[in-house]
Write a protein that holds these residues in place. Structure first.
Motif, mmCIF file in Angstrom:
data_model
loop_
_atom_site.group_PDB
_atom_site.id
_atom_site.type_symbol
_atom_site.label_atom_id
_atom_site.label_comp_id
_atom_site.label_asym_id
_atom_site.label_seq_id
_atom_site.Cartn_x
_atom_site.Cartn_y
_atom_site.Cartn_z
ATOM 1 N N GLU A 45 39.894 26.000 -22.171
ATOM 2 C CA GLU A 45 38.959 24.882 -22.038
ATOM 3 C C GLU A 45 37.572 25.207 -22.571
ATOM 4 O OE1 GLU A 45 39.616 21.841 -20.973
ATOM 5 O OE2 GLU A 45 41.738 22.306 -20.609
ATOM 6 N N ARG A 46 37.221 26.495 -22.598
ATOM 7 C CA ARG A 46 35.905 26.906 -23.088
ATOM 8 C C ARG A 46 36.000 28.371 -23.506
ATOM 9 N NH1 ARG A 46 36.074 25.784 -18.069
ATOM 10 N NH2 ARG A 46 35.010 23.785 -18.331
ATOM 11 N N HIS A 47 35.181 28.740 -24.454
ATOM 12 C CA HIS A 47 35.222 30.118 -24.972
ATOM 13 C C HIS A 47 34.217 30.974 -24.202
ATOM 14 C CE1 HIS A 47 37.904 28.563 -27.930
ATOM 15 N NE2 HIS A 47 36.994 27.712 -28.362
ATOM 16 N N GLY A 48 34.615 31.248 -22.967
ATOM 17 C CA GLY A 48 33.741 31.989 -22.071
ATOM 18 C C GLY A 48 32.857 31.059 -21.280
ATOM 19 N N ILE A 49 32.047 31.641 -20.414
ATOM 20 C CA ILE A 49 31.173 30.865 -19.544
ATOM 21 C C ILE A 49 29.710 31.144 -19.890
ATOM 22 C CG2 ILE A 49 32.811 30.610 -17.663
ATOM 23 C CD1 ILE A 49 31.548 33.003 -16.306
ATOM 24 N N PHE A 83 34.665 36.244 -19.165
ATOM 25 C CA PHE A 83 33.857 36.675 -20.306
ATOM 26 C C PHE A 83 32.787 35.636 -20.616
ATOM 27 C CE2 PHE A 83 37.161 34.201 -22.356
ATOM 28 C CZ PHE A 83 36.623 33.706 -23.539
ATOM 29 N N GLU A 84 31.698 36.117 -21.208
ATOM 30 C CA GLU A 84 30.538 35.262 -21.452
ATOM 31 C C GLU A 84 30.657 34.544 -22.794
ATOM 32 O OE1 GLU A 84 25.640 35.444 -21.475
ATOM 33 O OE2 GLU A 84 26.792 37.311 -21.478
ATOM 34 N N ASN A 85 30.254 33.292 -22.813
ATOM 35 C CA ASN A 85 30.111 32.565 -24.079
ATOM 36 C C ASN A 85 28.768 32.973 -24.672
ATOM 37 O OD1 ASN A 85 29.659 30.777 -26.165
ATOM 38 N ND2 ASN A 85 30.479 29.013 -25.083
ATOM 39 N N GLU A 131 24.757 27.393 -17.097
ATOM 40 C CA GLU A 131 25.692 26.347 -16.680
ATOM 41 C C GLU A 131 26.418 26.735 -15.403
ATOM 42 O OE1 GLU A 131 29.846 24.285 -18.211
ATOM 43 O OE2 GLU A 131 28.577 25.326 -19.661
ATOM 44 N N ILE A 132 26.912 27.955 -15.338
ATOM 45 C CA ILE A 132 27.705 28.354 -14.175
ATOM 46 C C ILE A 132 26.813 28.510 -12.947
ATOM 47 C CG2 ILE A 132 27.678 30.888 -14.366
ATOM 48 C CD1 ILE A 132 30.780 28.672 -13.814
#
Length: 245
Positions: free
Chosen positions: A186-190, A166-168, A194-195
């Motif tokens: 570790e993170r709320h979506g990607i 899912f996307e941040n 960045e990816i």
């Protein structure tokens, strides 16, 4: 993957498949993958590595379309659940090209990848894959550059990586998880930029990051309340790249 992640997924393994959001996200991801992969005749020759396979929902969905799936997860409980499915009366005679592997994969030449799921034989040379997939895993990984370097190393020249998460899209993306299940997140979506940079720095070419699908998911009425009520729409990204020849 951290100890908190492993403990959580071991604890949830037996009930994992009963979560309708898990089932829906997997179906949508599977459809997104197939729409971007080659024709059935070409795809049927693929050896696939599924990293963070969980109970094997995506692995089993892909299995009829490909030559083999090596399904890897760091949580022993998840791999045990997949192994139980594969040995069940329902699947034991119909699915013979999926091999579950319990491993925290960090080395592309890990000997636990060496066994061919179809033949059962082990090649003395490290196995390399046509496709590496991973679904709803990236947001649990502390070191994304290391993960994508491992994925790159696992691929044959010309092989592809294809991952979904899912996307941040801002602060509200945090609501994807109930507050009680934040251990190991570790993170709320990607994030798209960045990816994309992480894939390119790992060596991938022809990198694409785009919206794969959107999914409705119930969230807590108030963070930490434990009461699920309103429905939010979460966009999912699909991240692709190719290992050069």
């Amino acid at each position: 993957m951290t100890t908190a992640n492993t403990a959580r997924f071991n604890a949830e393994a037996l009930s994992w498949d009963s979560n309708p959001s898990v089932q829906l996200a997997t179906r949508l991801a599977h459809a997104a993958y197939l729409s971007r992969l080659p024709s059935p005749s070409a795809l049927s020759t693929y050896d696939v590595l599924d990293l963070g396979c969980g109970t094997g929902l995506l692995s089993l969905a892909l299995a009829p379309s490909v030559r083999s799936v090596t399904a890897v997860d760091a949580a022993e409980g998840m791999i045990a659940a997949l192994a139980a499915k594969l040995s069940s009366s329902e699947l034991s005679t119909t699915v013979r090209n999926v091999r579950p592997v319990h491993a925290l994969l960090q080395d592309p030449s890990d000997p636990r990848l060496a066994i061919d799921p179809v033949t059962g034989s082990s090649d003395p040379k490290p196995r390399r894959f046509h496709l590496v997939v991973s679904h709803l895993v990236l947001h649990h990984i502390p070191d994304l550059p290391a993960l994508f370097r491992t994925m790159y190393g696992c691929l044959a020249p010309g092989g592809r990586v294809m991952v979904t998460d899912f996307e941040n899209f801002g602060p509200e993306a945090r609501r994807f998880h109930p507050e009680a299940k934040m251990d190991g997140v570790e993170r709320h979506g990607i994030k798209r930029d960045e990816i994309k940079r992480v894939l390119e720095e790992a060596g991938f070419v022809d990198v694409k990051v785009e919206t794969a699908f959107e999914m409705e998911k119930a969230v807590e009425t108030e963070p930490g309340s434990g009461v699920m009520g309103p429905v939010m729409v979460f966009p999912f990204l699909i991240c692709e790249g190719t290992r050069g020849g």
